[in-house]
Design an enzyme around this catalytic site. Sequence first.
Site, PDB file in Angstrom:
ATOM      1  N   ASP A 186      -2.662  -6.980   4.424  1.00  0.00           N
ATOM      2  CA  ASP A 186      -2.832  -5.530   4.267  1.00  0.00           C
ATOM      3  C   ASP A 186      -4.036  -4.999   5.058  1.00  0.00           C
ATOM      4  O   ASP A 186      -4.725  -5.759   5.759  1.00  0.00           O
ATOM      5  CB  ASP A 186      -2.949  -5.233   2.759  1.00  0.00           C
ATOM      6  CG  ASP A 186      -2.289  -3.915   2.375  1.00  0.00           C
ATOM      7  OD1 ASP A 186      -2.089  -3.061   3.252  1.00  0.00           O
ATOM      8  OD2 ASP A 186      -1.973  -3.739   1.178  1.00  0.00           O
ATOM      9  N   ASP A 241       2.980   3.570   3.243  1.00  0.00           N
ATOM     10  CA  ASP A 241       3.767   3.045   2.123  1.00  0.00           C
ATOM     11  C   ASP A 241       4.963   3.937   1.771  1.00  0.00           C
ATOM     12  O   ASP A 241       4.869   5.156   1.787  1.00  0.00           O
ATOM     13  CB  ASP A 241       2.898   2.951   0.865  1.00  0.00           C
ATOM     14  CG  ASP A 241       1.948   1.759   0.915  1.00  0.00           C
ATOM     15  OD1 ASP A 241       1.889   1.069   1.948  1.00  0.00           O
ATOM     16  OD2 ASP A 241       1.265   1.535  -0.105  1.00  0.00           O
TER      17      ASP A 241
END
Length: 357
Positions: A186, A241
Site C-alpha cells: 500500500d 479505492d
Amino acid sequence: MARRKIALSLYTLVLTLSAVSLAFAVRVVPLMQPHERPTFLRPTFNRIFDTSMYGILQLNNGLAQTPQMGWNSWNFFACNINETVIKETADALISTGLADLGYVYVNIDDCWCQTRNSEGQLVPDPKTFPSGIKALAEYIHGKGLKLGIYSDAGAFTCQVRPGSLYHENDDAKLFASWDVDYLKYDNCYNLGIPPKERYPPMREALNASGRTIFYSICEWGVDDPALWAGKLGNSWRTTDDINDSWASMTTIADLNDKWAAFAGPGGWNDPDMLEVGNGGMSYQEYRAHFSIWALMKAPLLVGCDVRNMTAETFEILSNEEVIAVNQDPLGVQGRKVSVSGTDGCYQVWAGPYLDIG
Ligand SMILES: *[C@@H]1O[C@H](CO)[C@@H](O)[C@H](O)[C@H]1NC(C)=O
Ligand SMILES: *[C@@H]1O[C@H](CO)[C@@H](O)[C@H](O)[C@H]1NC(C)=O
Ligand SMILES: *[C@@H]1O[C@H](CO)[C@@H](O)[C@H](O)[C@H]1NC(C)=O
Ligand SMILES: *[C@@H]1O[C@H](CO)[C@@H](O)[C@H](O)[C@H]1NC(C)=O
C-alpha cells in the site's frame, strides 16, 4: 494428443448504464470479418486489439499469467480480522467450490501486524493472530490455497501499523520465511517520496528472498503506474479505492479502461477488489460489476464474507463463463468500444479472446 484448435474470438458486454433500467447481456461471438462488423464497432474495432505495450514490460517471475483470483479481507472486515476468520474463509472457499473455480489466494489486508520487535521484525497482533502467520500459511497451504499478506511502502500502513519503507529486505525475508505467497503493498504515510522510488526496493527484496511471491502494487494510480510498474509488479492499482456503490464502480472502470494496452500475462491493471455481495449495489449492478471486472482482466479478489454469501452473490461469483473470459490465456484487456445515449448511458465493452477447443 489431439491438436488444439485455437481461434480468436470477440467477447462483448452490452450495458445500459441507467439509474432506471439496467440490462446487460454477455455474448460470445466468433471473430468478426471486416464485412460483417456491426456499425457500432467500426470506429474502434482495431483499437480493441491494441496490445502494443503488452508483453514488453511485464515482470518475469512466472506468476500472474492470468489475473489473480482469490479473496481479500478489507472490503468486508476492514480491521476486524483474526486468524479464525481467515481460516474459516479458507474453509468456505473450499466448501462452496469457489477455490475449484480459481479463487485460491487468501489475502490478509491491513491490521494483522502489531509492532516491530527488538530485532526490528514485524510481529503479528498477539490478540488476533496468536498462532502467527507461518502457522496460518501452513493451514492455508494444507487446503491447497495460497496466503497473501499486506504491508505499506511508507512509514506506517493506512491503519498506522508499521510500514516497510526502509525495511524492505528484512520484511521480504520474514514473509518468505513464513511461506507467504502474495504481498499487497500500500501507499499510506509515504513521506512524499515518489512511488517510482518506493516500489522498486520491495521488488528487489522479494526477488532476493528466493521465494516466488506475487507483488501487488497498490499506489492508487499515482504517477500512472501502467507506464512503469510492469517491470516491478504482477499487478498495479490504477485508481483510488473502490467503495460499495454504482458510482464508484463505474468511475473506476472508466479510469482503468485508459490503460488497457498495458495489461497482459505477467502484469495486470488493478481497478481494486470486488464489492459483490457487500450490499451497496443491486443484483443487476453486481452482475455488471463482476462482468466488467472480468472483461477488463482485473484481479478477481472477492471482498465479501464468503462464509455467509447469499445465493445471488454465489451465482455471480461462480459464473464459469464470465470467469473464463477473465482467465483467458490471450490476456488482452477488454475495453469500452461504444458509448451513446443520454450521459453515455448505453455502452458496449468488448475484447478479443483465445478460444481453445
Ligand atoms: C474474529 O473476527 C470475526 C470477524 O470480525 C468476529 O466475528 C469474531 O468474533 C472474531 N473472533 C475472535 C476470537 O476474536
Ligand atoms: C528474480 O528475478 C529474476 C530475473 O527477473 C527471475 O528470473 C527470478 O525468477 C526471480 N526470482 C524470484 C524468486 O522471484
Ligand atoms: C464512493 O465513491 C463515489 C464515486 O467516487 C463517491 O462519489 C462517494 O462519495 C463515495 N462514497 C463513500 C461513502 O466514500
Ligand atoms: C449473514 O448475512 C446476512 C445478510 O445477507 C446477515 O443478515 C447476517 O447477519 C449474516 N450472518 C452472519 C453470521 O454474519
